[in-house]
Design a protein around this motif. Sequence first.
Motif, PDB file in Angstrom:
ATOM      1  N   VAL A 116      65.938 -14.339  65.988  1.00 28.56           N
ATOM      2  CA  VAL A 116      67.108 -13.496  66.640  1.00 28.56           C
ATOM      3  C   VAL A 116      67.829 -13.213  65.085  1.00 28.56           C
ATOM      4  O   VAL A 116      67.887 -14.103  64.291  1.00 28.56           O
ATOM      5  CB  VAL A 116      67.911 -14.561  67.049  1.00 28.56           C
ATOM      6  CG1 VAL A 116      69.483 -13.902  67.738  1.00 28.56           C
ATOM      7  CG2 VAL A 116      67.347 -14.827  68.621  1.00 28.56           C
ATOM      8  N   VAL A 117      68.222 -12.020  65.155  1.00 33.84           N
ATOM      9  CA  VAL A 117      68.746 -11.316  63.870  1.00 33.84           C
ATOM     10  C   VAL A 117      70.315 -10.876  64.371  1.00 33.84           C
ATOM     11  O   VAL A 117      70.455 -10.643  65.431  1.00 33.84           O
ATOM     12  CB  VAL A 117      68.147 -10.171  63.458  1.00 33.84           C
ATOM     13  CG1 VAL A 117      69.058  -9.432  62.387  1.00 33.84           C
ATOM     14  CG2 VAL A 117      66.742 -10.502  62.948  1.00 33.84           C
ATOM     15  N   ILE A 118      71.431 -11.429  63.530  1.00 32.40           N
ATOM     16  CA  ILE A 118      72.571 -10.999  63.638  1.00 32.40           C
ATOM     17  C   ILE A 118      73.205 -10.155  62.273  1.00 32.40           C
ATOM     18  O   ILE A 118      73.157 -10.669  61.239  1.00 32.40           O
ATOM     19  CB  ILE A 118      73.574 -12.291  63.928  1.00 32.40           C
ATOM     20  CG1 ILE A 118      73.002 -13.143  65.086  1.00 32.40           C
ATOM     21  CG2 ILE A 118      74.960 -11.826  63.758  1.00 32.40           C
ATOM     22  CD1 ILE A 118      73.713 -14.363  65.362  1.00 32.40           C
ATOM     23  N   ASP A 119      73.537  -8.920  62.701  1.00 33.91           N
ATOM     24  CA  ASP A 119      73.572  -8.145  61.603  1.00 33.91           C
ATOM     25  C   ASP A 119      74.245  -6.886  61.944  1.00 33.91           C
ATOM     26  O   ASP A 119      74.161  -6.420  63.170  1.00 33.91           O
ATOM     27  CB  ASP A 119      72.325  -7.752  61.010  1.00 33.91           C
ATOM     28  CG  ASP A 119      72.410  -7.244  59.341  1.00 33.91           C
ATOM     29  OD1 ASP A 119      72.915  -5.819  59.167  1.00 33.91           O
ATOM     30  OD2 ASP A 119      71.856  -7.799  58.762  1.00 33.91           O
ATOM     31  N   PRO A 120      75.268  -6.212  61.429  1.00 33.27           N
ATOM     32  CA  PRO A 120      75.996  -4.973  61.668  1.00 33.27           C
ATOM     33  C   PRO A 120      75.146  -3.866  61.495  1.00 33.27           C
ATOM     34  O   PRO A 120      75.369  -2.855  62.161  1.00 33.27           O
ATOM     35  CB  PRO A 120      76.934  -4.677  60.349  1.00 33.27           C
ATOM     36  CG  PRO A 120      77.184  -5.992  59.920  1.00 33.27           C
ATOM     37  CD  PRO A 120      75.984  -6.883  59.796  1.00 33.27           C
ATOM     38  N   ARG A 121      73.830  -3.899  61.076  1.00 32.84           N
ATOM     39  CA  ARG A 121      72.803  -3.031  61.352  1.00 32.84           C
ATOM     40  C   ARG A 121      71.447  -3.597  61.790  1.00 32.84           C
ATOM     41  O   ARG A 121      71.238  -4.474  61.535  1.00 32.84           O
ATOM     42  CB  ARG A 121      72.382  -2.456  59.582  1.00 32.84           C
ATOM     43  CG  ARG A 121      71.207  -1.407  59.643  1.00 32.84           C
ATOM     44  CD  ARG A 121      71.350  -1.171  58.170  1.00 32.84           C
ATOM     45  NE  ARG A 121      69.735  -0.281  58.070  1.00 32.84           N
ATOM     46  CZ  ARG A 121      68.851  -0.567  57.357  1.00 32.84           C
ATOM     47  NH1 ARG A 121      68.976  -1.485  56.513  1.00 32.84           N
ATOM     48  NH2 ARG A 121      67.601  -0.018  57.349  1.00 32.84           N
ATOM     49  N   ARG A 122      71.092  -2.502  62.787  1.00 31.91           N
ATOM     50  CA  ARG A 122      69.809  -2.924  63.320  1.00 31.91           C
ATOM     51  C   ARG A 122      68.617  -2.632  62.221  1.00 31.91           C
ATOM     52  O   ARG A 122      68.070  -1.622  62.028  1.00 31.91           O
ATOM     53  CB  ARG A 122      69.232  -2.044  64.497  1.00 31.91           C
ATOM     54  CG  ARG A 122      68.240  -2.716  65.137  1.00 31.91           C
ATOM     55  CD  ARG A 122      67.816  -1.911  66.533  1.00 31.91           C
ATOM     56  NE  ARG A 122      67.430  -0.482  66.409  1.00 31.91           N
ATOM     57  CZ  ARG A 122      68.323   0.586  66.513  1.00 31.91           C
ATOM     58  NH1 ARG A 122      69.498   0.490  67.106  1.00 31.91           N
ATOM     59  NH2 ARG A 122      67.958   1.830  66.334  1.00 31.91           N
ATOM     60  N   THR A 123      68.394  -3.564  61.247  1.00 30.75           N
ATOM     61  CA  THR A 123      67.553  -3.620  60.109  1.00 30.75           C
ATOM     62  C   THR A 123      66.230  -3.490  60.583  1.00 30.75           C
ATOM     63  O   THR A 123      65.625  -3.793  61.641  1.00 30.75           O
ATOM     64  CB  THR A 123      67.763  -4.696  59.171  1.00 30.75           C
ATOM     65  OG1 THR A 123      67.308  -5.892  60.016  1.00 30.75           O
ATOM     66  CG2 THR A 123      69.116  -4.744  58.838  1.00 30.75           C
ATOM     67  N   GLU A 124      65.140  -3.237  59.403  1.00 33.26           N
ATOM     68  CA  GLU A 124      63.890  -3.342  59.874  1.00 33.26           C
ATOM     69  C   GLU A 124      63.402  -4.729  60.206  1.00 33.26           C
ATOM     70  O   GLU A 124      62.455  -4.943  61.263  1.00 33.26           O
ATOM     71  CB  GLU A 124      63.157  -3.367  58.321  1.00 33.26           C
ATOM     72  CG  GLU A 124      63.146  -1.843  57.958  1.00 33.26           C
ATOM     73  CD  GLU A 124      64.352  -1.523  56.983  1.00 33.26           C
ATOM     74  OE1 GLU A 124      64.546  -0.899  55.980  1.00 33.26           O
ATOM     75  OE2 GLU A 124      65.268  -2.633  56.838  1.00 33.26           O
ATOM     76  N   THR A 125      63.948  -5.962  59.924  1.00 30.28           N
ATOM     77  CA  THR A 125      63.791  -7.379  60.543  1.00 30.28           C
ATOM     78  C   THR A 125      64.158  -7.366  61.859  1.00 30.28           C
ATOM     79  O   THR A 125      63.457  -7.973  62.833  1.00 30.28           O
ATOM     80  CB  THR A 125      64.482  -8.338  59.507  1.00 30.28           C
ATOM     81  OG1 THR A 125      64.154  -8.073  58.293  1.00 30.28           O
ATOM     82  CG2 THR A 125      64.243  -9.742  60.279  1.00 30.28           C
ATOM     83  N   ALA A 126      65.398  -6.764  62.078  1.00 30.63           N
ATOM     84  CA  ALA A 126      65.860  -6.639  63.493  1.00 30.63           C
ATOM     85  C   ALA A 126      65.034  -6.068  64.565  1.00 30.63           C
ATOM     86  O   ALA A 126      64.800  -6.314  65.667  1.00 30.63           O
ATOM     87  CB  ALA A 126      67.338  -5.963  63.551  1.00 30.63           C
ATOM     88  N   ASP A 127      64.198  -4.827  63.884  1.00 25.58           N
ATOM     89  CA  ASP A 127      63.477  -4.169  64.890  1.00 25.58           C
ATOM     90  C   ASP A 127      62.310  -4.789  65.423  1.00 25.58           C
ATOM     91  O   ASP A 127      61.549  -4.496  66.404  1.00 25.58           O
ATOM     92  CB  ASP A 127      62.870  -2.839  63.948  1.00 25.58           C
ATOM     93  CG  ASP A 127      63.696  -1.744  64.245  1.00 25.58           C
ATOM     94  OD1 ASP A 127      64.603  -1.723  65.266  1.00 25.58           O
ATOM     95  OD2 ASP A 127      63.876  -0.894  63.274  1.00 25.58           O
ATOM     96  N   ILE A 128      61.720  -5.884  64.512  1.00 28.56           N
ATOM     97  CA  ILE A 128      60.445  -6.665  65.110  1.00 28.56           C
ATOM     98  C   ILE A 128      60.998  -7.979  65.625  1.00 28.56           C
ATOM     99  O   ILE A 128      60.153  -8.670  66.126  1.00 28.56           O
ATOM    100  CB  ILE A 128      59.489  -6.945  64.160  1.00 28.56           C
ATOM    101  CG1 ILE A 128      60.047  -7.860  63.080  1.00 28.56           C
ATOM    102  CG2 ILE A 128      59.167  -5.482  63.534  1.00 28.56           C
ATOM    103  CD1 ILE A 128      59.074  -8.158  62.072  1.00 28.56           C
ATOM    104  N   ALA A 129      62.401  -8.303  65.582  1.00 27.08           N
ATOM    105  CA  ALA A 129      62.809  -9.562  66.380  1.00 27.08           C
ATOM    106  C   ALA A 129      62.596  -9.519  67.699  1.00 27.08           C
ATOM    107  O   ALA A 129      62.675  -8.683  68.339  1.00 27.08           O
ATOM    108  CB  ALA A 129      64.340  -9.823  65.796  1.00 27.08           C
ATOM    109  N   SER A 130      62.891 -10.849  68.279  1.00 29.28           N
ATOM    110  CA  SER A 130      63.006 -11.029  69.561  1.00 29.28           C
ATOM    111  C   SER A 130      64.237 -10.497  70.257  1.00 29.28           C
ATOM    112  O   SER A 130      64.344  -9.807  71.193  1.00 29.28           O
ATOM    113  CB  SER A 130      62.894 -12.686  70.012  1.00 29.28           C
ATOM    114  OG  SER A 130      61.831 -12.997  69.574  1.00 29.28           O
ATOM    115  N   GLU A 131      65.301 -10.658  69.425  1.00 30.82           N
ATOM    116  CA  GLU A 131      66.621  -9.866  69.739  1.00 30.82           C
ATOM    117  C   GLU A 131      67.414  -9.847  68.566  1.00 30.82           C
ATOM    118  O   GLU A 131      67.145 -10.433  67.580  1.00 30.82           O
ATOM    119  CB  GLU A 131      67.400 -10.598  70.796  1.00 30.82           C
ATOM    120  CG  GLU A 131      67.753 -12.128  70.436  1.00 30.82           C
ATOM    121  CD  GLU A 131      68.389 -12.731  71.591  1.00 30.82           C
ATOM    122  OE1 GLU A 131      69.676 -13.097  71.821  1.00 30.82           O
ATOM    123  OE2 GLU A 131      67.660 -13.195  72.618  1.00 30.82           O
TER     124      GLU A 131
END
Length: 737
Positions: free
Chosen positions: A208-223
């Motif tokens: 799970v990624v919490i960030d003001p931007r949908r980063t490269e990490t957020a792109d492959i995260a579960s949510e």
Amino acid sequence: MASEKSHTDEQTHFRTCNLCEAMCGIEIKHDGAKVLSIKGDKDDPFSKGYICPKATALQDLHEDSDRLSHPVERTANGWKEIGWAEALDKVAAGIQSVQKKHGQNAFGIYLGNPNVHNLGGMLTIKHLLTSIKTRSRFSATSIDQLPHHIVSMHLFGHMLRIPVPDVNRTQYMLIIGGNPLASNGSIMTAPNMRQKLKDIKARDGKVVVIDPRRTETADIASEHHFIRPATDVLLLLAMLNEIYLQGYADKPHAKNSRAAALVPEIARIADFAKDYSAESVAEITGIAAKEIKRLVKEFCEAESSVCYGRMGVSVQEFGLLSQYLIMLINIVTGRLDEVGGLMFPNPAVDVVNNSGPGYLGKRHSRVSNLPDFNGDYPVVAMADEMLVEGAGQLKGFMTVAGNPVLSTPNGEKLDTAFANLDFMVAIDYFVTETSRHAHIILPPVSPLERDHYDVTFNNFAVHNVAKYSEALFAKQRSAKHDWQIYLELAKRLDKKAALATKVERLIIKVLGPKFVLNQGLKRGPYKGLNLKQLKENPHGIDLGSLKTMLPQALKHKDKQIHLNVDFYQADLERVQEMMQDYDDKQILLIGRRHVRSNNSWLHNSYRLVKGKPRCTLMLHPETAKEYGIEDGQNVKVTSRVGSVTIVAEVTDELMPKVVSIPHGWGHGRKGVRQKIAQAHAGVSVNDLTDDTLIDQLSGNAAVNGVPVQLEAIAPEATDLETADSDVDFDMKSGSAA
């Protein structure tokens, strides 16, 4: 040299890439004089063949025609090459002149991030610092990971006793304000994070990624969840509160964990965040209360889990309190020192037992009254110490492997400050935005001309390894290693040094830093390990997975975890003020990182800057519409301290009312001698970041969540200087086209 000769002139050299924290093993094909190729070393036990694009920059840096190979002196007619003896004599005389006229502390020094990626520099920098005898010290720490150090010093008794996520075995990873796909970790040395996160999901885990931007990490995260910049502290307080409200702190695996048994103040944490319900923070953070509660439930019920926060958390106005809360969440849920949780590395060279524990606030900066940490003042204090007149004003300065004009807040102000010094020296490869102000530049050898062992980043590695790399190429007789520069200056500046110090410096001069490294290996936790053994294993030695280390890892005399509750609880008053005064209509600026970039001098590598321009203003379509901004249009971005004009990149990667500019660009200043970087100049985000925005608890710079204004610029009003991201560099002619 760790090379194997083949039946042709082609040879193979194995080493560790030292351009970022990941410690990737690389295989370099060469002919004895020139690099032929750089690939991942499949036999490296840590990176297992993975490398990122930055590794090729080792060749670019070594072969860069802009890289200085001799000392240079700034004259009325431009830069002039001078000999080493003359340069070192002039530098020593310049330092002594400033200190004799204005006082010992009138000469300052700044240490940049690359210092910690350098074996010789790490093991010998103390000789330079002690010989200058100044208290006016600054470093990149206070625009980066300072909160991690302070929390670890308080809780575990040493600033370098920092636990890292056991990413190889966790079932649930919560990442707040971090983008490890771009950084390959960061205070979590972990090559190929893309695969590690995919592995978590493959074993039915969750990322799970919490960030003001949908980063490269957020792109492959579960949510992924968007969060308003600099409100992480509210989310973390609500999560801690929910852990107690939902009863997870009383579960057997939490109450009976190794860590819980070592925390005498743990009962006080039950009420620490009681005033912060999920409902009370939902509107400001942008994360719904039901989602906060669900995240807590999933985190606590996972077989193993870990909460990790990095740059986006650290470099904001509540960076220290936020990192403290992350540590509390891991502790009260029984995730500290447990497999799949937050664990302590056990490096072959024990930097914790060979360095001081650190301290906070023994002294305060002259102008802004900010606390020092371990002898370093915050970088946000640097410019005022040079510009504000009075006793103790900085009149001379040295930068070592740093470019603070581009990397620290209010770069224009610092630019002005450097230009007005009586004397300045830079230890640097290039004439940069900062070193162009130096009277003398002392260039060390390239990374491929020096031995390497990661003294620092093995201390943050997610798997214990050890690897030594001898120099690939012998340095030129006329060149000097950085450690040789340090010792030569120390000899000139500190002629009355104690006999023991002189003997130590002589031994290093004769035997090199590898002698000190070997002593560290012999005194380390792996009996029988020494430099000879590492040389016989050029791919590195696997020392095993992270293991439980409590209470032995604790450096407090009582072998307890000290929560220092009163220190951190006092900052909640500031949190309350923030909540009451919060303006949700502001446009907030954040930074961003790309896998091809981490230091400004990498922008002089044609391999790393080619392709689509990356220095753009990212903003959400709703924000763009509100301000009449089209994709590709120039936008004037203004903060309290300055303004830049930059090309807009309209994307839903960002949440509304948040804009992003990457770090490390802005190479258009006059006098810079890096042709490729200047042809792809971009703008400096630190011409917008504010040196008065700080985390008051630590003095760390707050460069995330900077309020800015936006103004669309009509096409006919475009300044040619803002179009430099469209300029390509002709490698054949060596000129901009």
